[in-house]
Design a protein around this motif. Sequence first.
Motif, PDB file in Angstrom:
ATOM      1  N   LEU A  31       0.857  -1.178   0.000  1.00 24.57           N
ATOM      2  CA  LEU A  31       0.000   0.000   0.000  1.00 24.57           C
ATOM      3  C   LEU A  31       0.894   1.229   0.000  1.00 24.57           C
ATOM      4  O   LEU A  31       1.808   1.341   0.811  1.00 24.57           O
ATOM      5  CB  LEU A  31      -0.902   0.020   1.239  1.00 24.57           C
ATOM      6  CG  LEU A  31      -1.873  -1.146   1.368  1.00 24.57           C
ATOM      7  CD1 LEU A  31      -2.599  -1.079   2.703  1.00 24.57           C
ATOM      8  CD2 LEU A  31      -2.859  -1.137   0.227  1.00 24.57           C
ATOM      9  N   TYR A  32       0.612   2.143  -0.908  1.00 30.22           N
ATOM     10  CA  TYR A  32       1.378   3.381  -1.006  1.00 30.22           C
ATOM     11  C   TYR A  32       0.483   4.531  -0.553  1.00 30.22           C
ATOM     12  O   TYR A  32      -0.641   4.666  -1.038  1.00 30.22           O
ATOM     13  CB  TYR A  32       1.808   3.633  -2.456  1.00 30.22           C
ATOM     14  CG  TYR A  32       2.716   2.575  -3.023  1.00 30.22           C
ATOM     15  CD1 TYR A  32       4.097   2.688  -2.903  1.00 30.22           C
ATOM     16  CD2 TYR A  32       2.190   1.465  -3.680  1.00 30.22           C
ATOM     17  CE1 TYR A  32       4.936   1.725  -3.438  1.00 30.22           C
ATOM     18  CE2 TYR A  32       3.025   0.493  -4.207  1.00 30.22           C
ATOM     19  CZ  TYR A  32       4.399   0.634  -4.087  1.00 30.22           C
ATOM     20  OH  TYR A  32       5.226  -0.334  -4.607  1.00 30.22           O
ATOM     21  N   TYR A  33       1.002   5.345   0.370  1.00 28.69           N
ATOM     22  CA  TYR A  33       0.267   6.500   0.848  1.00 28.69           C
ATOM     23  C   TYR A  33       1.092   7.757   0.570  1.00 28.69           C
ATOM     24  O   TYR A  33       2.296   7.787   0.840  1.00 28.69           O
ATOM     25  CB  TYR A  33       0.003   6.412   2.361  1.00 28.69           C
ATOM     26  CG  TYR A  33      -0.883   5.265   2.752  1.00 28.69           C
ATOM     27  CD1 TYR A  33      -2.252   5.315   2.519  1.00 28.69           C
ATOM     28  CD2 TYR A  33      -0.374   4.131   3.355  1.00 28.69           C
ATOM     29  CE1 TYR A  33      -3.086   4.270   2.878  1.00 28.69           C
ATOM     30  CE2 TYR A  33      -1.193   3.074   3.716  1.00 28.69           C
ATOM     31  CZ  TYR A  33      -2.545   3.149   3.478  1.00 28.69           C
ATOM     32  OH  TYR A  33      -3.355   2.106   3.837  1.00 28.69           O
ATOM     33  N   GLU A  38      -3.430  10.539  -0.060  1.00 25.63           N
ATOM     34  CA  GLU A  38      -3.839   9.732  -1.207  1.00 25.63           C
ATOM     35  C   GLU A  38      -3.275   8.318  -1.096  1.00 25.63           C
ATOM     36  O   GLU A  38      -2.239   8.085  -0.489  1.00 25.63           O
ATOM     37  CB  GLU A  38      -3.425  10.386  -2.536  1.00 25.63           C
ATOM     38  CG  GLU A  38      -1.935  10.470  -2.753  1.00 25.63           C
ATOM     39  CD  GLU A  38      -1.299  11.747  -2.238  1.00 25.63           C
ATOM     40  OE1 GLU A  38      -1.896  12.432  -1.376  1.00 25.63           O
ATOM     41  OE2 GLU A  38      -0.187  12.050  -2.683  1.00 25.63           O
ATOM     42  N   GLU A  39      -4.010   7.380  -1.648  1.00 25.30           N
ATOM     43  CA  GLU A  39      -3.613   5.981  -1.674  1.00 25.30           C
ATOM     44  C   GLU A  39      -3.330   5.607  -3.121  1.00 25.30           C
ATOM     45  O   GLU A  39      -4.076   5.983  -4.028  1.00 25.30           O
ATOM     46  CB  GLU A  39      -4.747   5.108  -1.123  1.00 25.30           C
ATOM     47  CG  GLU A  39      -4.442   3.631  -1.129  1.00 25.30           C
ATOM     48  CD  GLU A  39      -5.584   2.792  -0.579  1.00 25.30           C
ATOM     49  OE1 GLU A  39      -5.761   1.673  -1.073  1.00 25.30           O
ATOM     50  OE2 GLU A  39      -6.303   3.265   0.322  1.00 25.30           O
ATOM     51  N   LYS A  41      -2.202   2.339  -5.818  1.00 28.78           N
ATOM     52  CA  LYS A  41      -2.061   0.905  -6.042  1.00 28.78           C
ATOM     53  C   LYS A  41      -1.553   0.715  -7.461  1.00 28.78           C
ATOM     54  O   LYS A  41      -1.931   1.450  -8.363  1.00 28.78           O
ATOM     55  CB  LYS A  41      -3.405   0.178  -5.917  1.00 28.78           C
ATOM     56  CG  LYS A  41      -4.007   0.171  -4.530  1.00 28.78           C
ATOM     57  CD  LYS A  41      -5.332  -0.571  -4.531  1.00 28.78           C
ATOM     58  CE  LYS A  41      -6.025  -0.510  -3.212  1.00 28.78           C
ATOM     59  NZ  LYS A  41      -5.464  -1.381  -2.210  1.00 28.78           N
ATOM     60  N   SER A  69     -11.804   0.816  -1.632  1.00 33.73           N
ATOM     61  CA  SER A  69     -10.939   1.774  -2.299  1.00 33.73           C
ATOM     62  C   SER A  69     -11.592   2.261  -3.585  1.00 33.73           C
ATOM     63  O   SER A  69     -12.074   1.462  -4.389  1.00 33.73           O
ATOM     64  CB  SER A  69      -9.593   1.110  -2.618  1.00 33.73           C
ATOM     65  OG  SER A  69      -8.831   1.891  -3.498  1.00 33.73           O
TER      66      SER A  69
END
Length: 177
Positions: A31-33, A38-39, A41, A69
């Motif tokens: 998971l990238y934040y 913001e997220e 994928k 999501s």
Amino acid sequence: MPIQNQKVINQAKQVRLLLLDVDGVLTDGRLYYGNNGEELKAFNIQDGLGIKLLQKNGVKVGIITGRSSALVARRAKELGIELVVQGREDKLNALNDFLATSDYQLEQIAFLGDDLPDLAVIRRVGLGVAVANARPMLAAHALWQTTASGGHGAVRELAELILQAQNKLEPTLADYL
């Protein structure tokens, strides 16, 4: 990609619906934040084509995921996936809810997962599959395991297995020759 396990081939012949987990299956599980909340994928484009090939050949594709999501909804829409169930960690109950309003039988369903929340579904459906990097307990209960990891072509590998078992892979590939 010759598959040696006749039971896997027999189950794949019956598949009319492929259900997918998202994190760890359609993505690599990371998971990238961003700093602004913001997220992000990353989805594998080859997996996307595998989904399209299945749909072109009459196999419906759906998603059951424990997280919610907007990115998943967006990717599903891009791929023409209408069956999207998000925010359901009780995936077996989500599957049973779906079955109560559909004409699918368990043996006509394949599910691809990677971790313990997927275990009950993998044990119930006709073709329960684990990605290559699935947790060992999940893999032990799967009928088959991909050689590709989640987010790195596992969905495409399973799509091709299903199409091959149904004698639809070669005619589908002929469209690209």
